[in-house]
Design an enzyme around this catalytic site. Structure first.
Site, PDB file in Angstrom:
ATOM      1  N   ASP A  37       0.817  -1.214   0.000  1.00 58.44           N
ATOM      2  CA  ASP A  37       0.000   0.000   0.000  1.00 58.44           C
ATOM      3  C   ASP A  37       0.849   1.262   0.000  1.00 58.44           C
ATOM      4  OD1 ASP A  37       0.832  -0.692   2.660  1.00 58.44           O
ATOM      5  OD2 ASP A  37      -0.680   0.648   3.498  1.00 58.44           O
TER       6      ASP A  37
ATOM      7  N   GLU B 136       0.183  -1.543   5.547  1.00 57.84           N
ATOM      8  CA  GLU B 136       1.223  -1.118   6.489  1.00 57.84           C
ATOM      9  C   GLU B 136       0.995   0.314   6.935  1.00 57.84           C
ATOM     10  OE1 GLU B 136       5.109   0.535   7.864  1.00 57.84           O
ATOM     11  OE2 GLU B 136       3.845   1.232   6.240  1.00 57.84           O
TER      12      GLU B 136
HETATM   13 ZN   LIG Z   1       6.641   2.316   4.043  1.00 56.44          ZN
END
Ligand SMILES: [Zn+2]
Length: 415
Positions: free
Chosen positions: A81, A175
């Site tokens: 992401d 994340e």
């Molecule tokens: Zn990162």
């Protein structure tokens, strides 16, 4: 002509895979799954084994050890992401060849990249840079990491003379919204240790991060019509502001750096009847972290003592811990990374992460996991850029890690 590494990076960066903190689904956005499935096809086409993309959007694969090599299995990890804090598309990258260090205008956006504003870029003078047009982020965080890992794997496949053990890859979703380790498929990731490739400037090697907690202070007031409030109104907002005014003034993010911790008031809300203060509590040192939590509890108790009744309550939730504790007992993990950087002609820059990473949570789940540079700068905004030379160095470092792991005398598997 762009190198396969750069072509790969741009191909990934053009897929909108920002995560979404408001979405309860796993992964939080479809774009991450799109990127993961394209990557899965690419890894299969390269000839990797055990390529699995699971329902949660975690993609894992294995580059099998060279024949006869029994070195411990290691892992390379990057996240799918990009930050939801800034638009990631439409991406219009700018290419700067052999940057002379002068100000870079980001198309017609009025935005600029300069050494004055971003002194860390000093190391990139003379490098070829990729920037944005000033309207989106670039996505080097962490698509540079993904492109570097895949390119390192491709290079190892083409160089059978480089002896290495099993190398496991994991590409993880979400994340940037703190969920990257939530569904990490440890059961199908038998690496003894791993490296996240998610850092910034050339040479970065990180294995220390904050101990982190969030503290919620709830304040109960007593609302009375202001015309009849004499002697009876207790304004929760006033109590909240007095409480905060008594917090250490310089132990805040804007007054601290390096190894200094802080209390960060990041949200304050309420009305006369009830109010809430939300703090982030951060400290690298375990004892300091514990002391900060005790400090809050003692201040609340003292504050309550001064009131007609106990009006403040405190709730503290730990978020993550300093991974140093989990990595230091296995010094070869860092020794190999340092030596690999030196092999690649890169000076290791060990610095503490003033935040957390997936690596810190994975370290506490049993997979020690320091963080390596990607060559990207100014993450999460329109000034994000990446040095192509630093990206190539990151690939060299990964290859050297593979080679060094197979040679290192202290790499007997740890359990
Ligand atoms: Zn990162």
């Amino acid at each position: 002509m762009q190198s396969p590494l750069v072509q790969r990076f741009l191909r990934y960066a053009r897929i909108d895979s920002h995560s979404d903190p408001a979405s309860p689904s796993v992964p939080s956005t479809l774009g991450q799954r799109t990127l993961a499935s394209e990557l899965a096809d690419e890894l299969r086409a390269l000839g990797l084994s055990d390529v699995v993309l699971d329902a949660n959007g975690y993609l894992t694969a294995r580059l099998p050890a060279t024949l006869g090599c029994s070195a411990p299995a290691i892992g390379w990890i990057a996240h799918l992401d990009t930050s939801p804090d800034f638009p990631s598309q439409p991406l219009h990258p700018q290419f700067i060849t052999a940057w002379n260090g002068k100000e870079i205008a980001l198309s017609d956006s009025g935005e600029k990249i300069s050494l004055k504003a971003f002194p860390a870029l000093r190391a990139c003078r003379g490098h070829d840079l990729i920037t944005t047009d000033g309207y989106t982020l670039l996505g080097a965080d962490d698509k540079a990491g993904i492109a570097e890992i895949v390119t390192a794997i491709e290079t190892l496949l083409a160089a059978p003379d480089i002896v290495h053990g099993d190398i496991w890859l994991a590409f993880t979703p979400d994340e940037e919204i703190g969920r990257g380790a939530d569904h990490f498929p440890m059961e199908r990731f038998p690496a003894k240790w791993a490296y996240t490739v998610d850092g910034g400037e050339l040479g970065e090697l990180e294995y220390e991060n904050f101990n982190a907690a969030s503290a919620t202070i709830r304040i109960r007031g007593n609302n009375v019509h202001p015309g009849m409030a004499y002697g009876s109104m207790v304004n929760a907002l006033t109590l909240a502001s007095v409480f905060h005014a008594g917090m250490p003034r310089t132990e805040t993010p804007e007054h601290s750096l390096g190894y200094e911790g802080f209390f960060h008031l990041h949200k304050m809300s309420g009305n006369t009847e009830a109010a809430e203060l939300h703090y982030l509590v951060r400290d690298f040192i375990d004892e300091g972290f514990a002391r900060r939590k005790v400090f809050l509890a003692e201040r609340i108790a003292a504050f309550n003592n001064e009131l007609d009744t106990a009006r403040l309550t405190l709730e503290i939730c730990d978020s993550y811990y300093n991974m140093r504790r989990k990595i230091e007992p296995h010094p070869h993990i860092l020794d190999i990374a340092r030596a690999a950087m030196q092999d690649a002609g890169v000076k290791p820059k060990v610095k503490p992460i003033r935040g957390g990473t997936d690596g810190s949570r994975l370290s506490f789940m049993g997979l020690p996991c320091p963080n390596l540079f990607t060559g990207g700068y100014n993450f999460h905004g329109k000034h994000e850029c990446v040095s192509i030379q630093a990206m190539h160095k990151a690939v060299e470092v990964l290859i050297a890690i593979a080679r060094r792991t197979a040679q290192h005398p202290d790499t007997e598997p740890h359990d």
